[in-house]
Write a protein that holds these residues in place. Structure first.
Motif, PDB file in Angstrom:
ATOM      1  N   PHE A 115      -3.856  -6.997 -12.773  1.00  0.00           N
ATOM      2  CA  PHE A 115      -3.110  -7.874 -11.874  1.00  0.00           C
ATOM      3  C   PHE A 115      -1.714  -7.301 -11.625  1.00  0.00           C
ATOM      4  N   SER A 116      -1.077  -6.783 -12.660  1.00  0.00           N
ATOM      5  CA  SER A 116       0.264  -6.212 -12.491  1.00  0.00           C
ATOM      6  C   SER A 116       0.194  -4.943 -11.640  1.00  0.00           C
ATOM      7  N   ASP A 117      -0.881  -4.161 -11.775  1.00  0.00           N
ATOM      8  CA  ASP A 117      -1.075  -2.971 -10.932  1.00  0.00           C
ATOM      9  C   ASP A 117      -1.260  -3.408  -9.479  1.00  0.00           C
ATOM     10  N   MET A 118      -1.989  -4.519  -9.271  1.00  0.00           N
ATOM     11  CA  MET A 118      -2.208  -5.026  -7.923  1.00  0.00           C
ATOM     12  C   MET A 118      -0.871  -5.481  -7.311  1.00  0.00           C
ATOM     13  N   ILE A 119      -0.029  -6.142  -8.081  1.00  0.00           N
ATOM     14  CA  ILE A 119       1.292  -6.590  -7.601  1.00  0.00           C
ATOM     15  C   ILE A 119       2.137  -5.361  -7.252  1.00  0.00           C
ATOM     16  N   THR A 120       2.126  -4.365  -8.108  1.00  0.00           N
ATOM     17  CA  THR A 120       2.895  -3.148  -7.879  1.00  0.00           C
ATOM     18  C   THR A 120       2.433  -2.452  -6.604  1.00  0.00           C
ATOM     19  N   ARG A 121       1.089  -2.359  -6.439  1.00  0.00           N
ATOM     20  CA  ARG A 121       0.545  -1.716  -5.232  1.00  0.00           C
ATOM     21  C   ARG A 121       0.904  -2.527  -3.980  1.00  0.00           C
ATOM     22  N   THR A 122       0.870  -3.848  -4.095  1.00  0.00           N
ATOM     23  CA  THR A 122       1.227  -4.705  -2.958  1.00  0.00           C
ATOM     24  C   THR A 122       2.691  -4.483  -2.595  1.00  0.00           C
ATOM     25  N   GLU A 123       3.560  -4.393  -3.586  1.00  0.00           N
ATOM     26  CA  GLU A 123       4.975  -4.155  -3.324  1.00  0.00           C
ATOM     27  C   GLU A 123       5.190  -2.778  -2.701  1.00  0.00           C
ATOM     28  N   LEU A 124       4.461  -1.771  -3.208  1.00  0.00           N
ATOM     29  CA  LEU A 124       4.589  -0.420  -2.647  1.00  0.00           C
ATOM     30  C   LEU A 124       4.118  -0.394  -1.188  1.00  0.00           C
ATOM     31  N   ILE A 125       3.009  -1.067  -0.927  1.00  0.00           N
ATOM     32  CA  ILE A 125       2.515  -1.127   0.458  1.00  0.00           C
ATOM     33  C   ILE A 125       3.532  -1.852   1.337  1.00  0.00           C
ATOM     34  N   GLY A 126       4.107  -2.929   0.801  1.00  0.00           N
ATOM     35  CA  GLY A 126       5.164  -3.656   1.543  1.00  0.00           C
ATOM     36  C   GLY A 126       6.355  -2.760   1.828  1.00  0.00           C
ATOM     37  N   ASP A 127       6.738  -1.941   0.815  1.00  0.00           N
ATOM     38  CA  ASP A 127       7.856  -1.008   1.011  1.00  0.00           C
ATOM     39  C   ASP A 127       7.527   0.031   2.087  1.00  0.00           C
ATOM     40  N   VAL A 128       6.277   0.540   2.059  1.00  0.00           N
ATOM     41  CA  VAL A 128       5.859   1.530   3.061  1.00  0.00           C
ATOM     42  C   VAL A 128       5.864   0.900   4.451  1.00  0.00           C
ATOM     43  N   VAL A 129       5.315  -0.304   4.561  1.00  0.00           N
ATOM     44  CA  VAL A 129       5.270  -1.003   5.858  1.00  0.00           C
ATOM     45  C   VAL A 129       6.693  -1.281   6.343  1.00  0.00           C
ATOM     46  N   GLU A 130       7.557  -1.745   5.415  1.00  0.00           N
ATOM     47  CA  GLU A 130       8.951  -2.024   5.789  1.00  0.00           C
ATOM     48  C   GLU A 130       9.651  -0.734   6.198  1.00  0.00           C
ATOM     49  N   GLY A 131       9.389   0.362   5.505  1.00  0.00           N
ATOM     50  CA  GLY A 131       9.956   1.669   5.875  1.00  0.00           C
ATOM     51  C   GLY A 131       9.509   2.098   7.263  1.00  0.00           C
ATOM     52  N   ASP A 169       9.987  12.575  11.650  1.00  0.00           N
ATOM     53  CA  ASP A 169       9.687  11.823  10.426  1.00  0.00           C
ATOM     54  C   ASP A 169       8.492  10.887  10.645  1.00  0.00           C
ATOM     55  N   PHE A 170       8.499  10.191  11.770  1.00  0.00           N
ATOM     56  CA  PHE A 170       7.417   9.263  12.068  1.00  0.00           C
ATOM     57  C   PHE A 170       6.085  10.009  12.219  1.00  0.00           C
ATOM     58  N   LEU A 171       6.105  11.110  12.940  1.00  0.00           N
ATOM     59  CA  LEU A 171       4.870  11.880  13.137  1.00  0.00           C
ATOM     60  C   LEU A 171       4.365  12.465  11.817  1.00  0.00           C
ATOM     61  N   ARG A 172       5.297  12.878  10.953  1.00  0.00           N
ATOM     62  CA  ARG A 172       4.906  13.394   9.641  1.00  0.00           C
ATOM     63  C   ARG A 172       4.224  12.288   8.835  1.00  0.00           C
ATOM     64  N   ARG A 173       4.775  11.072   8.922  1.00  0.00           N
ATOM     65  CA  ARG A 173       4.185   9.921   8.220  1.00  0.00           C
ATOM     66  C   ARG A 173       2.785   9.638   8.740  1.00  0.00           C
ATOM     67  N   VAL A 174       2.618   9.681  10.060  1.00  0.00           N
ATOM     68  CA  VAL A 174       1.298   9.444  10.654  1.00  0.00           C
ATOM     69  C   VAL A 174       0.333  10.547  10.216  1.00  0.00           C
ATOM     70  N   ARG A 175       0.790  11.800  10.189  1.00  0.00           N
ATOM     71  CA  ARG A 175      -0.048  12.917   9.777  1.00  0.00           C
ATOM     72  C   ARG A 175      -0.517  12.744   8.326  1.00  0.00           C
ATOM     73  N   ILE A 176       0.414  12.315   7.481  1.00  0.00           N
ATOM     74  CA  ILE A 176       0.063  12.090   6.072  1.00  0.00           C
ATOM     75  C   ILE A 176      -0.997  11.008   5.957  1.00  0.00           C
ATOM     76  N   MET A 177      -0.844   9.939   6.743  1.00  0.00           N
ATOM     77  CA  MET A 177      -1.833   8.858   6.710  1.00  0.00           C
ATOM     78  C   MET A 177      -3.194   9.371   7.177  1.00  0.00           C
ATOM     79  N   GLU A 178      -3.202  10.248   8.182  1.00  0.00           N
ATOM     80  CA  GLU A 178      -4.474  10.789   8.670  1.00  0.00           C
ATOM     81  C   GLU A 178      -5.111  11.695   7.622  1.00  0.00           C
TER      82      GLU A 178
END
Length: 181
Positions: A59-75, A33-42
Motif C-alpha cells: 500500500f505504501s509503494d502504491m501511495i509512493t507510485r501515485t505521488e510520483l505519477i502525480g509529480d510527473v503529470v504536474e511536471g 524538453d517536452f519532446l524528450r519526455r514524450v520520446r521517453i514515454m514512447e
C-alpha cells in the motif's frame, strides 16, 4: 526631436530583438524538453499509469507510485504552461517589435518630409535673394544712368550759358535751380 525619437526606437528595437531571441531560445529548450519526455514515454512502451499503480508491492509503494505519477503529470502540465506562456511572450514581443519598427518607419518618413520641406524653403529663399539682387543691380544701373544724364544736362546747360549771353537763358537756369532746391 525626430532624430532622438529614431535613436530611442533603434534602442527599443535592439532590446526587444534581444528579448525575442532569448524567448525563442527558451521556447526551443522547452519544446526539446517536452519532446524528450514524450520520446521517453514512447520508449518505455505502453505502460499505463494504472498499471504502474497496480504493480505496487504494498500500500505504501502504491501511495509512493501515485505521488510520483502525480509529480510527473504536474511536471508535464507545468512544462506545457511554461511553453504556452513562452509562445505568448514571443507573440507579444513580435507585436512590440512590429509596432516599434512601424513607429520608426513613420518617424523616418516624417524626417525625410521635413528635410524636403526645409530644402524647398531654402531653395525658394535662395531664388528670392537672387531675384532681389538682380533687381537691386538693375535699380543701381538705372540710378547711375540717371545721374550720368543729369550730369550731361548740367554740362550742356553750362555750355549753353557760357556760349550765350542770353539773359533769358540765365533766368531759366536760375529758375531751374530754385525749383530743385
Amino acid at each position: 526631436t525626430i532624430n532622438e525619437l529614431i535613436t530611442a526606437l533603434d534602442s527599443e528595437i535592439a532590446t526587444v530583438s534581444g528579448e525575442l531571441d532569448s524567448a525563442k531560445a527558451k521556447e526551443a529548450q522547452e519544446t526539446d524538453d517536452f519532446l524528450r519526455r514524450v520520446r521517453i514515454m514512447e520508449e518505455e512502451g505502453s505502460v499505463s499509469m494504472l498499471g504502474i499503480i497496480l504493480d505496487a508491492d504494498s500500500f505504501s509503494d502504491m501511495i509512493t507510485r501515485t505521488e510520483l505519477i502525480g509529480d510527473v503529470v504536474e511536471g508535464d502540465k507545468k512544462l506545457m504552461r511554461s511553453l504556452a506562456e513562452t509562445r505568448a511572450d514571443i507573440e507579444a514581443k513580435k507585436a512590440t517589435l512590429d509596432q516599434s519598427r512601424a513607429s520608426q518607419a513613420a518617424a523616418k518618413k516624417n524626417l525625410v518630409s521635413k528635410q524636403n520641406s526645409l530644402k524647398s524653403q531654402y531653395n525658394s529663399a535662395n531664388n528670392l535673394i537672387k531675384s532681389l539682387n538682380k533687381e537691386a543691380a538693375e535699380y543701381e544701373r538705372a540710378f547711375n544712368e540717371a545721374e550720368r544724364a543729369q550730369e550731361q544736362a548740367k554740362a550742356e546747360l553750362k555750355r549753353l550759358l557760357a556760349s550765350s549771353g542770353n539773359h533769358r537763358l540765365h533766368m531759366l537756369c536760375c529758375c531751374f535751380r530754385s525749383l530743385r532746391g
